[in-house]
Write a protein that holds these residues in place. Structure first.
Motif, mmCIF file in Angstrom:
data_model
loop_
_atom_site.group_PDB
_atom_site.id
_atom_site.type_symbol
_atom_site.label_atom_id
_atom_site.label_comp_id
_atom_site.label_asym_id
_atom_site.label_seq_id
_atom_site.Cartn_x
_atom_site.Cartn_y
_atom_site.Cartn_z
ATOM 1 N N ARG A 53 4.927 8.419 17.422
ATOM 2 C CA ARG A 53 6.161 7.991 18.093
ATOM 3 C C ARG A 53 5.979 7.908 19.597
ATOM 4 N N LEU A 54 5.208 8.840 20.169
ATOM 5 C CA LEU A 54 4.957 8.788 21.609
ATOM 6 C C LEU A 54 4.203 7.518 21.981
ATOM 7 N N VAL A 55 3.212 7.156 21.164
ATOM 8 C CA VAL A 55 2.454 5.927 21.414
ATOM 9 C C VAL A 55 3.367 4.709 21.275
ATOM 10 N N GLU A 56 4.157 4.684 20.194
ATOM 11 C CA GLU A 56 5.060 3.550 19.958
ATOM 12 C C GLU A 56 6.095 3.408 21.077
ATOM 13 N N ALA A 57 6.521 4.542 21.647
ATOM 14 C CA ALA A 57 7.550 4.525 22.687
ATOM 15 C C ALA A 57 6.984 4.180 24.057
ATOM 16 N N GLN A 73 12.617 22.399 17.651
ATOM 17 C CA GLN A 73 13.024 22.564 19.039
ATOM 18 C C GLN A 73 11.901 22.185 19.999
ATOM 19 N N VAL A 74 12.299 21.660 21.146
ATOM 20 C CA VAL A 74 11.365 21.443 22.252
ATOM 21 C C VAL A 74 11.576 22.580 23.229
ATOM 22 N N LEU A 121 12.992 13.759 18.498
ATOM 23 C CA LEU A 121 13.502 14.684 19.522
ATOM 24 C C LEU A 121 12.613 14.662 20.759
ATOM 25 N N LEU A 122 11.306 14.615 20.567
ATOM 26 C CA LEU A 122 10.384 14.539 21.703
ATOM 27 C C LEU A 122 10.618 13.283 22.528
#
Length: 308
Positions: A18-22, A134-135, A175-176
């Motif tokens: 998701r981080l890469v996609e975002a 949670q973060v 959430l991240l």
């Protein structure tokens, strides 16, 4: 935001993806060293390692992040933040403080409940009705940092560690992606963890997997589901050729009584110390997982059978 991502198992892949996609800039991925896997015990990269390589992201697999050379290499990445998701190593202060904004962990429980290695399994085994992801900002203590963001998840009566794991991995990834921009803009609120209610999710020990029918049925049911699919709660089934180990991968509690360990009907209802447990999915040693009714076609288990 320029990041380093530190993670190892399947659970962490969803977050990295998701981080890469975002559109986050993942400068480097850190993962545990390749380990023997499968029947051939060949050295294979972790799921996070394999995904990062497929995306052309540089990967480092240090045996220890406390190695001075690894600390120097991490500091040289010129990071805004580090994201840690089930990495598997304790990070030293020099690593936590290297990114300009800090290091942030995605943890699979509602802290301070279930700090440590196996929070998803322990929550299901304990019969918790609710858990979450949670973060938090990382500190040198074990999962002791302040909480920045939370997503709660219910644990249903037919949930296993696997089903909760899968939902939590996706919820945590989202959430991240929502929380990191708030941190970058200085808009995130950090809330210290409560001093009360601290529990620790210790690593699962092999001896915990053997089913003890003398325990209350609700406890047996929760343990079965919390240990599914790995390592799998098990019992020994008596057969003409001797006892056979059978794992139970799904069960449900029922209000029935009998001698603990006694099979009460023809559909694998087993008496416990209080109440009974219906076995819904099982796996005989050396075979694949089967629904109970399929298992019973090949292995009759008569009422009155005593399970060890």
């Amino acid at each position: 935001m320029r990041l380093a991502f530190l993670g190892t198992p399947d659970f962490a892949v969803a977050s990295l993806k998701r981080l890469v996609e975002a559109g986050f800039e993942v400068a480097c991925v850190y993962s545990q060293p390749p380990a023997p896997r499968g029947r051939g015990h060949e050295l294979k990269p972790s799921p996070v390692h394999a995904y990062a390589e497929s995306q052309g992201i540089p990967v480092r697999t240090p045996a220890s992040m406390r190695d001075p050379a690894e600390i120097a290499a991490f500091q040289a990445l010129d990071l805004e933040a580090a994201v840690v998701v089930a990495f598997g190593q304790i990070l030293p202060r020099e690593v936590l403080e290297a990114p300009r904004l800090g290091a942030f962990n995605l943890h699979g429980s509602l802290l301070p409940r279930w700090r440590g290695a196996a929070p998803i399994q322990r929550a299901v085994m304990a019969g918790d009705p609710v858990t979450g992801v949670q973060v938090m900002r990382m500190s040198e203590g074990l999962d002791e940092g302040p909480i920045i963001a939370t997503e709660t998840l219910r644990i249903g009566p037919l949930d296993t560690a696997q089903t909760v794991h899968d939902r939590m991995a996706e919820a945590g990834a989202e959430l991240l992606v929502r929380t990191l921009p708030l941190i970058a803009r200085g808009e995130a609120t950090e809330t210290p963890q409560a001093a009360e209610g601290v529990t620790y999710a210790k690593k699962i020990r092999p001896r915990e997997a053997r089913i003890e029918w003398v325990r209350p049925g609700r406890e047996v049911d929760a343990r079965i589901r919390g240990l599914s699919p790995y390592p799998g709660a098990w019992f020994e089934l008596p057969t003409d050729k001797g006892p056979v180990r059978v794992k139970v991968l799904l069960s449900t509690f029922e209000d029935a009584e009998g001698v603990p360990g006694e099979v009460l009907d023809e559909r694998l209802l087993v008496a416990c110390g209080e109440g009974a447990v219906r076995l819904l999915k099982v796996q005989r040693e050396g075979r694949g997982a089967q629904d109970a009714e399929v298992f019973l076609r090949g292995q009759a288990v008569a009422p009155g059978t005593k399970l060890s």
